[in-house]
Design a protein around this motif. Structure first.
Motif, short mmCIF file in Angstrom:
data_model
loop_
_atom_site.label_atom_id
_atom_site.label_comp_id
_atom_site.label_asym_id
_atom_site.label_seq_id
_atom_site.Cartn_x
_atom_site.Cartn_y
_atom_site.Cartn_z
N UNK A 52 0.81 -1.21 0.00
CA UNK A 52 0.00 0.00 0.00
C UNK A 52 0.85 1.27 0.00
N UNK A 53 1.81 1.39 0.91
CA UNK A 53 2.61 2.61 0.99
C UNK A 53 3.48 2.80 -0.26
N UNK A 54 3.99 1.71 -0.81
CA UNK A 54 4.80 1.82 -2.03
C UNK A 54 3.96 2.33 -3.20
N UNK A 55 2.74 1.83 -3.32
CA UNK A 55 1.84 2.29 -4.39
C UNK A 55 1.50 3.76 -4.18
N UNK A 56 1.20 4.14 -2.93
CA UNK A 56 0.89 5.54 -2.65
C UNK A 56 2.10 6.44 -2.95
N UNK A 57 3.30 5.95 -2.72
CA UNK A 57 4.50 6.73 -3.04
C UNK A 57 4.60 6.98 -4.54
N UNK A 58 4.33 5.97 -5.34
CA UNK A 58 4.36 6.13 -6.80
C UNK A 58 3.30 7.13 -7.26
N UNK A 59 2.11 7.04 -6.66
CA UNK A 59 1.03 7.97 -7.01
C UNK A 59 1.44 9.39 -6.62
N UNK A 60 2.03 9.55 -5.44
CA UNK A 60 2.45 10.89 -4.98
C UNK A 60 3.50 11.49 -5.91
N UNK A 61 4.46 10.69 -6.34
CA UNK A 61 5.50 11.20 -7.24
C UNK A 61 4.93 11.58 -8.61
N UNK A 62 3.85 10.93 -9.00
CA UNK A 62 3.21 11.23 -10.29
C UNK A 62 2.20 12.37 -10.18
#
Length: 82
Positions: free
Chosen positions: A46-56
């Protein structure tokens, strides 16, 4: 199907931006938290996916992150007696 586009949605519990534009993403846990080994092995993504979304720049109202400062789980005791 392989190669098809898809939409992934997520809701971060908390996003904190540093002056540099990097973010800390926090996931509040009321139940069992993943172990460090599970998180590092990618078994709790979950946190890794949210990190990718945040960077995008995928979180509404939040500028695209200029890096990830920290990904954190915070244990909460919501609803428990004091």
């Amino acid at each position: 199907a392989a190669g098809d586009d898809f939409v992934l949605t997520a809701k971060a519990d908390r996003i904190e931006a540093s002056p540099s534009g990097a973010v800390t993403i926090i996931d509040y846990k009321t139940g069992t938290m993943p172990s460090a080994a599970q998180a590092q092995a990618g078994l709790s993504p979950q946190l890794l996916v949210e990190a990718l979304i945040a960077e995008a720049g995928g979180f509404e109202g939040v500028p695209a992150a200029k890096g990830i400062e920290s990904l954190e789980y915070w244990k909460t005791n919501v609803g428990s007696a004091m």
